[in-house]
Design an enzyme around this catalytic site. Structure first.
Site, PDB file in Angstrom:
ATOM      1  N   VAL A 236       0.846  -1.191   0.000  1.00  6.19           N
ATOM      2  CA  VAL A 236       0.000   0.000   0.000  1.00  6.19           C
ATOM      3  C   VAL A 236       0.882   1.241   0.000  1.00  6.19           C
ATOM      4  O   VAL A 236       1.791   1.363   0.831  1.00  6.19           O
ATOM      5  CB  VAL A 236      -0.943   0.009   1.228  1.00  6.19           C
ATOM      6  CG1 VAL A 236      -1.485   1.406   1.489  1.00  6.19           C
ATOM      7  CG2 VAL A 236      -2.087  -0.978   1.015  1.00  6.19           C
ATOM      8  N   LYS A 237       0.609   2.134  -0.928  1.00  3.78           N
ATOM      9  CA  LYS A 237       1.257   3.445  -0.945  1.00  3.78           C
ATOM     10  C   LYS A 237       0.276   4.472  -0.397  1.00  3.78           C
ATOM     11  O   LYS A 237      -0.867   4.553  -0.852  1.00  3.78           O
ATOM     12  CB  LYS A 237       1.674   3.835  -2.361  1.00  3.78           C
ATOM     13  CG  LYS A 237       2.263   5.250  -2.436  1.00  3.78           C
ATOM     14  CD  LYS A 237       2.441   5.726  -3.858  1.00  3.78           C
ATOM     15  CE  LYS A 237       2.938   7.179  -3.878  1.00  3.78           C
ATOM     16  NZ  LYS A 237       3.008   7.743  -5.236  1.00  3.78           N
ATOM     17  N   GLN A 238       0.731   5.231   0.596  1.00  8.81           N
ATOM     18  CA  GLN A 238      -0.156   6.198   1.227  1.00  8.81           C
ATOM     19  C   GLN A 238       0.614   7.455   1.608  1.00  8.81           C
ATOM     20  O   GLN A 238       1.793   7.393   1.955  1.00  8.81           O
ATOM     21  CB  GLN A 238      -0.785   5.580   2.478  1.00  8.81           C
ATOM     22  CG  GLN A 238      -1.775   6.455   3.208  1.00  8.81           C
ATOM     23  CD  GLN A 238      -2.946   6.884   2.330  1.00  8.81           C
ATOM     24  OE1 GLN A 238      -2.864   7.930   1.670  1.00  8.81           O
ATOM     25  NE2 GLN A 238      -4.005   6.086   2.301  1.00  8.81           N
TER      26      GLN A 238
END
Length: 351
Positions: A236-238
């Protein structure tokens, strides 16, 4: 190495000494050399997906650590080529994008079908490719903000990519369609043995209220992560949280219990980022934070600060683009190396 990190942090050097009092570190599935065997191998991911994840985890300066440093360059579509590459026109040439990732010691390079396809036969066997499947674009007038598929999973597979990426604008009117599109694409990628990376972004003008931008709120981004991992994103990129309390401020009908705004998530950037990790199944899915836009002279210090917060929170690394490619290549390489040094430094521990 730790002295240089403290120097770059400056007034924020206290981040290195903070101890989390919310979610304890022993509840997390932390990154490490054995992460694939210890965590991912228990999942439904196929041997081919595990093999391709292993390739990424064993490439670049962070090889064998369980941490990731990824160069993402899709901004030519997302923000226009002129806005993205005018500071450094050499990056209109896709080969220079890949060279920056390779020479900068990254685990992988993430970009568009066109960029990676243009140089695939020369580079796909030298550094792992991640094809970003969908994009916003800035020629619709008036501007709209929607993520549209630009490439298929099969095209990514054919050019030699080991993973695919996509964005969902959670909170946007189009989000339900995007969730369905990306979920189907991720399922197909797993069938073909590729891993998946989800840009779990928020997008809604109503998320700005009374001068505060809640697009980076810990509670809202945490929930976006929790939605992302349920469609089996492997990474996940956040955006790293800068505030908290988005649910009550925006008067959502379903609000987290009070414990989420005190006992579990005290007001501190490492605690906020740990909440993002917790929402990624307590770290079973790796959290990589975005490096953010380039702001000039402060980029190096800001990138190191983001990396320190991510690592101490239990995150898996950084995905940094504009701070690296909107400057001369040697400076971009130095910035990527400085980020990687945080993850290589044993004195930067889990808080």
């Amino acid at each position: 190495m730790i002295e240089r990190i403290r120097e770059l942090l400056g007034a924020d050097a206290g981040l290195l000494d903070y101890t989390c009092t919310g979610i304890p570190k022993d509840m997390l599935h932390l990154p490490g050399p054995d992460f694939l065997d210890r965590v991912v191998a228990a999942s439904d991911r196929s041997p081919a997906v595990l093999r391709n994840l292993s390739l990424v985890f064993n490439t670049g300066r962070l090889a064998g650590t369980g941490y990731l440093s990824i160069l993402p360059v899709d901004q030519g579509v997302e923000h226009s080529g002129a806005a993205s590459f005018a500071p450094n026109p050499m990056y209109f040439d896709p080969e220079n994008i890949v060279r920056l990732a390779y020479e900068g010691g990254c685990n992988a390079v993430a970009s568009t079908l066109g960029v990676l396809g243009a140089v695939a036969r020369k580079w796909a066997h030298k550094i792992p490719f991640i094809v970003k499947l969908n994009h916003n674009e800035l020629l619709t007038y008036p501007n709209i903000y929607d993520q549209t598929p630009f490439a298929s999973v099969e095209q990514a597979f054919d050019l030699g990519a080991v993973g695919v990426g996509a964005t969902i604008y959670f909170g946007a009117p189009e989000s339900r369609r995007q969730i369905q599109e990306v979920s189907e694409a991720f399922a197909r990628a797993h069938e073909l043995g590729m891993f998946t990376v989800l840009w779990c972004y928020l997008r809604n003008n109503a998320f700005k209220k009374e001068g505060t931008d809640y697009h980076s709120a810990a509670d809202l981004t945490g929930q976006a992560n929790h939605l992302g991992v349920t469609i089996e994103a492997d990474i996940v990129k956040q955006k790293q949280p800068e505030v908290d309390g988005g649910y009550p401020a925006l008067d959502f009908k379903n609000k987290p219990k009070a414990e989420a705004y005190g006992k579990l998530v005290p007001p501190h950037p490492i605690e906020w980022t740990r909440w993002q990790v917790a929402n990624c199944y307590m770290g079973r899915v790796g959290l990589i934070n975005s490096g953010g836009e380039s702001k000039g002279a402060s980029d190096l210090a800001q990138a190191v600060r983001t990396a320190v917060i991510n690592k101490r929170a239990g995150g898996m690394g950084l995905i940094s683009g504009r701070k690296a490619f909107q400057k001369p290549m040697d400076e971009g390489i130095a910035l990527l190396n400085a980020i990687q040094d945080v993850y290589l430094c044993p004195e930067v521990t889990i808080a």
